[in-house]
Design an enzyme around this catalytic site. Sequence first.
Site, PDB file in Angstrom:
ATOM      1  N   HIS A  45       4.789   2.445  -1.082  1.00 45.89           N
ATOM      2  CA  HIS A  45       4.980   3.903  -1.078  1.00 45.89           C
ATOM      3  C   HIS A  45       6.219   4.144  -0.213  1.00 45.89           C
ATOM      4  CE1 HIS A  45       0.551   3.443  -1.291  1.00 45.89           C
ATOM      5  NE2 HIS A  45       0.559   4.525  -2.037  1.00 45.89           N
ATOM      6  N   ASP A 105       5.569   3.897   3.420  1.00 45.54           N
ATOM      7  CA  ASP A 105       5.197   2.594   4.004  1.00 45.54           C
ATOM      8  C   ASP A 105       6.423   1.928   4.604  1.00 45.54           C
ATOM      9  OD1 ASP A 105       2.804   2.977   2.648  1.00 45.54           O
ATOM     10  OD2 ASP A 105       3.340   1.623   1.002  1.00 45.54           O
ATOM     11  N   GLU A 158      -2.432   5.593 -12.203  1.00 46.98           N
ATOM     12  CA  GLU A 158      -3.520   4.786 -11.628  1.00 46.98           C
ATOM     13  C   GLU A 158      -4.745   5.679 -11.451  1.00 46.98           C
ATOM     14  OE1 GLU A 158      -2.435   2.424  -8.158  1.00 46.98           O
ATOM     15  OE2 GLU A 158      -4.485   2.607  -7.413  1.00 46.98           O
ATOM     16  N   ASP A 173      -4.143  -3.245 -10.165  1.00 44.39           N
ATOM     17  CA  ASP A 173      -4.308  -3.336  -8.714  1.00 44.39           C
ATOM     18  C   ASP A 173      -5.520  -4.234  -8.470  1.00 44.39           C
ATOM     19  OD1 ASP A 173      -2.091  -2.017  -7.935  1.00 44.39           O
ATOM     20  OD2 ASP A 173      -3.110  -0.372  -6.902  1.00 44.39           O
TER      21      ASP A 173
HETATM   22  C1  XUL Z   1      -5.547   4.397  -3.371  1.00 39.90           C
HETATM   23  C2  XUL Z   1      -4.670   3.439  -4.046  1.00 39.90           C
HETATM   24  C3  XUL Z   1      -3.221   3.599  -3.795  1.00 39.90           C
HETATM   25  C4  XUL Z   1      -2.376   3.378  -4.997  1.00 39.90           C
HETATM   26  C5  XUL Z   1      -0.909   3.695  -4.790  1.00 39.90           C
HETATM   27  O1  XUL Z   1      -6.892   4.169  -3.574  1.00 39.90           O
HETATM   28  O2  XUL Z   1      -5.131   2.570  -4.753  1.00 39.90           O
HETATM   29  O3  XUL Z   1      -2.855   2.785  -2.754  1.00 39.90           O
HETATM   30  O4  XUL Z   1      -2.477   2.072  -5.457  1.00 39.90           O
HETATM   31  O5  XUL Z   1      -0.689   4.981  -4.361  1.00 39.90           O
HETATM   32 CO    CO Z   2      -4.238   1.084  -5.926  1.00 40.53          CO
END
Ligand code: XUL
Ligand code: CO
Length: 439
Positions: A101, A104, A232, A296
Amino acid sequence: MKEYFPDIIKIEFSPGKTGHGLFFRQYNPVEITGEKSMKEHLRFSMAYWHTMCCGGDDQFGAPAYVRPWHDVSSPMKMAEERVYAAFEFMQKLGIEYFCFHDRDIAPEGKTLSETNKNLDKIVRLIRKMMSETGIKLLWGTANLFNNVRYIHGASTSCNADVFAYAAAQVKKALEITKELGGQNYVFWGGREGYETLLNTDMKMELDNMGFFMQMAVDYAKEIGFDGQFLIEPKPKEPTKHQYDFDVSSALSFLKTYNLDRHFKFNIEANHATLAGHTLQHDLRIARINGMLGSVDANQGDLLLGWDTDQFPTDLYSTTLCMYEILKMGGFEKGGLNFDAKPRRPSYTPEDMFYAHVAGMDSFAKGLKAALRIIKDGIFDNFVAERYQSYSHGIGKKISDKNPDFKSLEQYALKLKSIENPSGRQEHLESLLNDYILNS
Ligand code: XUL
Ligand code: CO
């Protein structure tokens, strides 16, 4: 440049070696499996926020992680040291991608322009480290949820000033993602949802979110960013109801706002289970719609009702995840991003390595099992057989969309009996066990 993990040497694949120690038991990056090497199949990525920024605090306790790059004099100095620690960490593990992000990598300044200057400075350093190491950016995103200005959301905020500020932030995040050659850009909802409908104009919020994403697509085109846009989904947390609840609801949102051809999905295991699905369910919905982009990679604890972001070690989940990815023909721009953090009591820097090794080995095993399952066609053949009634007779006519209710009634009236095949679930589950054990 300070070495942050002096006691750790490059982690190697050590087949046959057992016991404690930092080595890969399953993951051999250069082994050719199927048509590609393992590292090309898996495209592992480090999540900057958990691995480099998170302090290990929770609702009841202070930061607990030992992260030496956090102990420096100023936020900008810390941001620089973090870059060095990140690249040393990824190189020692052989991880070739990372995700971040905007917030970050660099701290917010007093004004938006100062914040953007901070970002530019760190982006220059990251770019240098990328070219020295060959490490690449899987995706970038904007943090539109941490700062208190986003208390009511970002593009779904009731406050138009916040909408504008969020747009400025995403504009900049797209620019830096392009500058660093990012292969994707992610929208995770952050606070795009609601706490109570009593104070919420849902239609206006969804219209605004659709318009916001359209502007992002338009701006990407304008600046020549050719990365893939990803959504996401997550059903809840931080808000009670997030608009991108799961793949199905986010898909319907994208179709409503004519955005579906610009987006694919970044699917997170723990988000899928929070929505009451398996990871494989959400992957399958995305895959059959041609929209499976990236993953993810983590896992939740089904006994806890929140997003625990644990490292993925469940071999059923990693195998079935790789099954869906292989079935779509493998990742194109996506990868397996470890959106995961060690448990708070695993607070040492070495635990960052142990945790990633556990995740990488679990996915390597899942990859090997899934490749064999597909090669042997055990599930494919079973599924084809299960639906074979649609390949001839009345079934073929239905597949060709020929009959209508009247002709089907004529057919049904003449049926003397109906025989159904067995679903054989338990047998299939034991075959899955065999493939995991023997791959
Ligand atoms: C939150 C999450 C985030 C996203 C990116 O639950 O998964 O970290 O992956 O914003
Ligand atoms: Co995520």
